[in-house]
Structures are given as structure tokens and as C-alpha cells.
Design an enzyme around this catalytic site. Structure first.
Site, PDB file in Angstrom:
ATOM      1  N   ASP A  38       0.826  -1.203   0.000  1.00 30.91           N
ATOM      2  CA  ASP A  38       0.000   0.000   0.000  1.00 30.91           C
ATOM      3  C   ASP A  38       0.862   1.255   0.000  1.00 30.91           C
ATOM      4  O   ASP A  38       2.070   1.185   0.143  1.00 30.91           O
ATOM      5  CB  ASP A  38      -0.959   0.000   1.200  1.00 30.91           C
ATOM      6  N   ASN A 106      -7.858  -2.127  14.171  1.00 25.78           N
ATOM      7  CA  ASN A 106      -9.257  -2.366  13.779  1.00 25.78           C
ATOM      8  C   ASN A 106      -9.392  -3.577  12.859  1.00 25.78           C
ATOM      9  O   ASN A 106     -10.451  -3.832  12.295  1.00 25.78           O
ATOM     10  CB  ASN A 106      -9.852  -1.122  13.119  1.00 25.78           C
ATOM     11  N   HIS A 108      -7.566  -4.139  10.033  1.00 25.67           N
ATOM     12  CA  HIS A 108      -7.260  -3.958   8.614  1.00 25.67           C
ATOM     13  C   HIS A 108      -5.981  -4.705   8.239  1.00 25.67           C
ATOM     14  O   HIS A 108      -5.093  -4.905   9.063  1.00 25.67           O
ATOM     15  CB  HIS A 108      -7.176  -2.471   8.232  1.00 25.67           C
ATOM     16  N   GLU A 113      -9.730  -1.436   5.051  1.00 26.93           N
ATOM     17  CA  GLU A 113     -10.396  -1.093   6.297  1.00 26.93           C
ATOM     18  C   GLU A 113     -11.661  -1.931   6.500  1.00 26.93           C
ATOM     19  O   GLU A 113     -12.147  -2.574   5.561  1.00 26.93           O
ATOM     20  CB  GLU A 113     -10.752   0.406   6.293  1.00 26.93           C
TER      21      GLU A 113
END
Length: 212
Positions: A38, A106, A108, A113
Site C-alpha cells: 500500500d 481495527n 485492517h 479497512e
């Protein structure tokens, strides 16, 4: 055992130990083809907060990898759609042998996400408040953290022949427990990894603390 492996590399503090070991042990990268997972949208390759810069500074500058074998997402691109399409084409031409992942607080993976489709491919995403807050430690202040990023998709990750997930620290304990013990759901992207038959999870005692 496969000198010309295609490897997808992550960034972040967790992976620094691994990169140091690869450098120290003089692992042969002469035939390796590298991709990154990413990149922040809007940051140039030379920006010190870009993942291009991170990978060069912490790995590629110290191993014998050929420049033409390094494939990195460009956050400063003017044609996002073409960049994402071209990246997917490259990944189809060079199927991933191994992908190394971290995991967000979270859940990801990459910048996929919560709510990301398990069928997703390389694309632009909006970063969650949790991710922005967590990543703000690398910037002067939270306002400097980009709000968008480019990431390979979950389907792209799952296409890898082998997946290695690294996690460390007490702040990852809750999400590691949910990832391993919870329901497989798009609300927690990392759970998609349980659909791949060749996943290795490497965590420290703190990240493992709620699994005992």
C-alpha cells in the site's frame, strides 16, 4: 528454496526486526521480484512518510535486489485508475509467492479497512479514524496524516501462495483474539485470511496475552 520468489512487502514498526534479519543474514535478493502492499495517496516517492521511502530506507538499499524488479505504488500519480489497473496486471503476470502482513488495531490488512469486500482488488480507500489516529505517531501531528491511500485488495492478498502475518504489542491483543477466534466477516478484514490454507501467524507474548 525459490530464489526468484515474488514477495509482497509491508511497512510499519513491527516488520523492522524481520528486515534487519534479512539484511544481517545477507539473504540473496538478486532474483527476487518485489511489490509493496500500500501507499498513502498524495505523497511523492521521496517523501519521508511514504512507503516507497520506508522500504528503500529499511530494506531495498541494503540488499542485492535489482531496481527493475522493484514494483512500488506511486502515491503522487495523476491517473489513479490506470495505476491500480496496471498494478493488478503486474501481479497477475507475477503471482505472489509470499506476502508479509501486519494487522491494524481495527483488523485492517494492507489498508483494507473494515467493510472492505473480500473480492476487492487494488484501489483507493478512505482511511478510518482509528488508522489515522494510530499512524499519527509517525507524523508531526494528526493533521498531516493523509486521509486516503492506495492498497492491494483482499482478493489480491488471498491469491498469495503463502501468507505471513506479524503482530506485536499489547495494543494488538484484542484484535488478534477477534481475528483468530471471531466470526469471518468483512467487518474485520483480517478474518479473510482464514480462507487461505497457507497462513503463518507470528506474534509476541503481549499480542498473544488474551489467547492464553
Amino acid at each position: 528454496t525459490k530464489p526468484n520468489s515474488v514477495i509482497c512487502f509491508p511497512t510499519g514498526s513491527t516488520v523492522l526486526g524481520l528486515y534487519n534479519e534479512l539484511i544481517k543474514n545477507k539473504v540473496d535478493f538478486s532474483k527476487i521480484i518485489a511489490f509493496n502492499i500500500d501507499e498513502y495517496l498524495g505523497l511523492s516517492k521521496n517523501n519521508k512518510q511514504s512507503y516507497n521511502y520506508f522500504l528503500k530506507k529499511n530494506l531495498f538499499n541494503y540488499v542485492n535486489i535489482k531496481k527493475q524488479n522493484i514494483n512500488l505504488l506511486d502515491g503522487s500519480t495523476k491517473n489513479i485508475k490506470k495505476l491500480c489497473s496496471d498494478y493488478e496486471k503486474k501481479l497477475k503476470k507475477h503471482p505472489i509467492d509470499i506476502i508479509i502482513l501486519g494487522i491494524g488495531v481495527n483488523g485492517h490488512i494492507g489498508f483494507n479497512e473494515p467493510g472492505s469486500k473480500f473480492t476487492s482488488k487494488t484501489r483507493v480507500v478512505n482511511l478510518s479514524k482509528e488508522t489515522i489516529r494510530s499512524n499519527s505517531r509517525f507524523f508531526k501531528n494528526i493533521k498531516e496524516v493523509p486521509r486516503k491511500a492506495i492498497t492491494i485488495g483482499i482478493a489480491t492478498i488471498l491469491s498469495s501462495k503463502k501468507i505471513v502475518l506479524l503482530a506485536s504489542g499489547k495494543n494488538k491483543a484484542k484484535i488478534i483474539k477477534k481475528f483468530i477466534k471471531g466470526t469471518i466477516t468483512e467487518k474485520l478484514p483480517a478474518t479473510a485470511l482464514r480462507k487461505n490454507k497457507n497462513v503463518t501467524i507470528i506474534i509476541d507474548k503481549q499480542a498473544n496475552s488474551l489467547l492464553d
